[in-house]
Write a protein that holds these residues in place. Structure first.
Motif, PDB file in Angstrom:
ATOM      1  N   LEU A  30       8.707  15.642  12.374  1.00  0.00           N
ATOM      2  CA  LEU A  30       8.188  16.831  13.046  1.00  0.00           C
ATOM      3  C   LEU A  30       6.812  17.190  12.472  1.00  0.00           C
ATOM      4  O   LEU A  30       5.885  17.498  13.217  1.00  0.00           O
ATOM      5  CB  LEU A  30       9.156  18.009  12.907  1.00  0.00           C
ATOM      6  CG  LEU A  30       8.664  19.330  13.515  1.00  0.00           C
ATOM      7  CD1 LEU A  30       8.314  19.189  14.994  1.00  0.00           C
ATOM      8  CD2 LEU A  30       9.718  20.414  13.299  1.00  0.00           C
ATOM      9  N   LEU A  31       6.682  17.129  11.152  1.00  0.00           N
ATOM     10  CA  LEU A  31       5.385  17.413  10.538  1.00  0.00           C
ATOM     11  C   LEU A  31       4.314  16.466  11.072  1.00  0.00           C
ATOM     12  O   LEU A  31       3.210  16.904  11.420  1.00  0.00           O
ATOM     13  CB  LEU A  31       5.469  17.320   9.017  1.00  0.00           C
ATOM     14  CG  LEU A  31       4.135  17.521   8.297  1.00  0.00           C
ATOM     15  CD1 LEU A  31       3.576  18.915   8.539  1.00  0.00           C
ATOM     16  CD2 LEU A  31       4.277  17.227   6.821  1.00  0.00           C
ATOM     17  N   ASP A  32       4.633  15.182  11.149  1.00  0.00           N
ATOM     18  CA  ASP A  32       3.660  14.212  11.673  1.00  0.00           C
ATOM     19  C   ASP A  32       3.241  14.560  13.100  1.00  0.00           C
ATOM     20  O   ASP A  32       2.072  14.444  13.459  1.00  0.00           O
ATOM     21  CB  ASP A  32       4.222  12.790  11.608  1.00  0.00           C
ATOM     22  CG  ASP A  32       4.282  12.251  10.184  1.00  0.00           C
ATOM     23  OD1 ASP A  32       3.642  12.833   9.281  1.00  0.00           O
ATOM     24  OD2 ASP A  32       4.979  11.235   9.978  1.00  0.00           O
ATOM     25  N   GLN A  33       4.199  14.998  13.926  1.00  0.00           N
ATOM     26  CA  GLN A  33       3.879  15.411  15.298  1.00  0.00           C
ATOM     27  C   GLN A  33       2.990  16.649  15.294  1.00  0.00           C
ATOM     28  O   GLN A  33       2.043  16.746  16.089  1.00  0.00           O
ATOM     29  CB  GLN A  33       5.169  15.699  16.078  1.00  0.00           C
ATOM     30  CG  GLN A  33       6.001  14.476  16.364  1.00  0.00           C
ATOM     31  CD  GLN A  33       7.387  14.836  16.912  1.00  0.00           C
ATOM     32  OE1 GLN A  33       7.721  15.997  17.113  1.00  0.00           O
ATOM     33  NE2 GLN A  33       8.204  13.814  17.125  1.00  0.00           N
ATOM     34  N   MET A  34       3.275  17.586  14.399  1.00  0.00           N
ATOM     35  CA  MET A  34       2.464  18.796  14.290  1.00  0.00           C
ATOM     36  C   MET A  34       1.036  18.443  13.880  1.00  0.00           C
ATOM     37  O   MET A  34       0.066  18.954  14.448  1.00  0.00           O
ATOM     38  CB  MET A  34       3.103  19.763  13.283  1.00  0.00           C
ATOM     39  CG  MET A  34       4.437  20.335  13.732  1.00  0.00           C
ATOM     40  SD  MET A  34       5.386  21.120  12.390  1.00  0.00           S
ATOM     41  CE  MET A  34       4.316  22.484  11.948  1.00  0.00           C
ATOM     42  N   GLY A  39      -4.896  16.590  15.640  1.00  0.00           N
ATOM     43  CA  GLY A  39      -5.838  15.504  15.406  1.00  0.00           C
ATOM     44  C   GLY A  39      -5.895  15.073  13.951  1.00  0.00           C
ATOM     45  O   GLY A  39      -6.855  14.431  13.527  1.00  0.00           O
ATOM     46  N   TRP A  40      -4.877  15.418  13.181  1.00  0.00           N
ATOM     47  CA  TRP A  40      -4.821  15.077  11.756  1.00  0.00           C
ATOM     48  C   TRP A  40      -3.775  13.995  11.525  1.00  0.00           C
ATOM     49  O   TRP A  40      -2.795  13.892  12.257  1.00  0.00           O
ATOM     50  CB  TRP A  40      -4.447  16.291  10.922  1.00  0.00           C
ATOM     51  CG  TRP A  40      -5.415  17.428  10.972  1.00  0.00           C
ATOM     52  CD1 TRP A  40      -6.772  17.356  11.077  1.00  0.00           C
ATOM     53  CD2 TRP A  40      -5.100  18.821  10.922  1.00  0.00           C
ATOM     54  NE1 TRP A  40      -7.319  18.614  11.079  1.00  0.00           N
ATOM     55  CE2 TRP A  40      -6.320  19.536  10.984  1.00  0.00           C
ATOM     56  CE3 TRP A  40      -3.912  19.543  10.820  1.00  0.00           C
ATOM     57  CZ2 TRP A  40      -6.378  20.926  10.945  1.00  0.00           C
ATOM     58  CZ3 TRP A  40      -3.971  20.927  10.781  1.00  0.00           C
ATOM     59  CH2 TRP A  40      -5.195  21.600  10.842  1.00  0.00           C
ATOM     60  N   HIS A  41      -3.957  13.222  10.450  1.00  0.00           N
ATOM     61  CA  HIS A  41      -2.986  12.204  10.069  1.00  0.00           C
ATOM     62  C   HIS A  41      -2.765  12.263   8.564  1.00  0.00           C
ATOM     63  O   HIS A  41      -3.731  12.344   7.798  1.00  0.00           O
ATOM     64  CB  HIS A  41      -3.470  10.813  10.488  1.00  0.00           C
ATOM     65  CG  HIS A  41      -2.413   9.778  10.344  1.00  0.00           C
ATOM     66  ND1 HIS A  41      -2.171   9.114   9.163  1.00  0.00           N
ATOM     67  CD2 HIS A  41      -1.498   9.314  11.223  1.00  0.00           C
ATOM     68  CE1 HIS A  41      -1.172   8.273   9.318  1.00  0.00           C
ATOM     69  NE2 HIS A  41      -0.737   8.379  10.566  1.00  0.00           N
ATOM     70  N   ARG A  42      -1.509  12.188   8.163  1.00  0.00           N
ATOM     71  CA  ARG A  42      -1.160  12.349   6.753  1.00  0.00           C
ATOM     72  C   ARG A  42      -1.852  11.352   5.825  1.00  0.00           C
ATOM     73  O   ARG A  42      -2.143  11.679   4.691  1.00  0.00           O
ATOM     74  CB  ARG A  42       0.349  12.316   6.545  1.00  0.00           C
ATOM     75  CG  ARG A  42       0.967  10.962   6.688  1.00  0.00           C
ATOM     76  CD  ARG A  42       2.379  10.837   6.123  1.00  0.00           C
ATOM     77  NE  ARG A  42       3.335  11.746   6.687  1.00  0.00           N
ATOM     78  CZ  ARG A  42       4.260  12.381   5.954  1.00  0.00           C
ATOM     79  NH1 ARG A  42       4.349  12.196   4.675  1.00  0.00           N
ATOM     80  NH2 ARG A  42       5.099  13.196   6.538  1.00  0.00           N
ATOM     81  N   SER A  43      -2.131  10.150   6.283  1.00  0.00           N
ATOM     82  CA  SER A  43      -2.701   9.154   5.367  1.00  0.00           C
ATOM     83  C   SER A  43      -4.222   9.223   5.267  1.00  0.00           C
ATOM     84  O   SER A  43      -4.792   8.586   4.392  1.00  0.00           O
ATOM     85  CB  SER A  43      -2.261   7.748   5.771  1.00  0.00           C
ATOM     86  OG  SER A  43      -2.816   7.416   7.016  1.00  0.00           O
ATOM     87  N   THR A  44      -4.866   9.990   6.138  1.00  0.00           N
ATOM     88  CA  THR A  44      -6.327  10.015   6.106  1.00  0.00           C
ATOM     89  C   THR A  44      -6.930  11.395   5.906  1.00  0.00           C
ATOM     90  O   THR A  44      -8.048  11.496   5.397  1.00  0.00           O
ATOM     91  CB  THR A  44      -6.913   9.426   7.408  1.00  0.00           C
ATOM     92  OG1 THR A  44      -6.365  10.128   8.518  1.00  0.00           O
ATOM     93  CG2 THR A  44      -6.609   7.948   7.529  1.00  0.00           C
ATOM     94  N   ASP A  45      -6.244  12.451   6.289  1.00  0.00           N
ATOM     95  CA  ASP A  45      -6.875  13.767   6.310  1.00  0.00           C
ATOM     96  C   ASP A  45      -6.433  14.737   5.227  1.00  0.00           C
ATOM     97  O   ASP A  45      -7.105  15.730   4.998  1.00  0.00           O
ATOM     98  CB  ASP A  45      -6.640  14.438   7.675  1.00  0.00           C
ATOM     99  CG  ASP A  45      -7.285  13.662   8.802  1.00  0.00           C
ATOM    100  OD1 ASP A  45      -8.477  13.348   8.684  1.00  0.00           O
ATOM    101  OD2 ASP A  45      -6.593  13.362   9.785  1.00  0.00           O
ATOM    102  N   LEU A  46      -5.308  14.486   4.605  1.00  0.00           N
ATOM    103  CA  LEU A  46      -4.774  15.492   3.711  1.00  0.00           C
ATOM    104  C   LEU A  46      -3.978  14.880   2.572  1.00  0.00           C
ATOM    105  O   LEU A  46      -3.619  13.711   2.595  1.00  0.00           O
ATOM    106  CB  LEU A  46      -3.888  16.469   4.480  1.00  0.00           C
ATOM    107  CG  LEU A  46      -2.602  15.890   5.091  1.00  0.00           C
ATOM    108  CD1 LEU A  46      -1.504  16.923   5.062  1.00  0.00           C
ATOM    109  CD2 LEU A  46      -2.851  15.470   6.528  1.00  0.00           C
TER     110      LEU A  46
END
Length: 164
Positions: A30-34, A39-46
């Motif tokens: 769900l977090l990944d969908q949010m 326009g964010w992705h866990r491996s590149t933006d945060l």
């Protein structure tokens, strides 16, 4: 730009413990969908972390002592990252990081100042509190509020961006 902001939750669950990564399993999906909706992705933006680094027994909420035991490690991680802003997910994380005994309902929608470290080396970063994805799975009617929070966080993040 990699890791320009941080997302902090409360504690790893069983799947996080097994995989060694925060926010996996159904709440992580769900977090990944949010994130993707913004326009964010866990491996590149945060940078994603939890206030405690290991799963409390029986998947209970982490105690204040457990949070305190991990606080210096989390603060060191955040100081290295030097995030422009921090999104705090869940009541436990919010209460521990902000030092407030308030509910999510009382905290969300109100930009906060998160102090990372202490003394002369402390840094203050803008932060916003929202619902934990596991809570949203149990209470899908709150997803609209979480969407509002993400949009408000995007504005906070943009306002905190360095001037080019």
């Amino acid at each position: 730009e990699r890791g320009r902001w941080a997302l902090i939750g409360e504690a790893p669950g069983a799947e996080e413990d097994q995989q060694g990564e925060a926010f996996v399993g159904m709440a992580g999906q769900l977090l990944d969908q949010m994130l993707a909706s913004m326009g964010w992705h866990r491996s590149t933006d945060l940078f994603i972390a939890n206030v405690v680094k290991c799963r409390p027994p029986g998947n209970r909420n982490p105690s204040a002592a457990e949070c305190a035991a991990c606080a210096s490690y989390l603060h060191a991680q955040l100081k290295l990252l030097n995030p422009r802003a921090v999104l705090i997910l869940g009541r436990i994380a919010a209460q521990q990081l902000l030092g407030l005994q308030a509910s999510i309902a009382a905290l969300r929608g109100k930009p906060q100042q998160l102090t990372i470290g202490d003394g002369h080396a402390a840094m203050v970063v803008p932060a916003l509190v929202s619902y934990h994805p596991a809570y949203l799975l149990r209470n899908p009617e709150e997803k609209a509020k979480a969407w509002e929070d993400l949009n408000q966080f995007a504005q906070l993040l943009n306002a905190a961006s360095p001037v080019a």
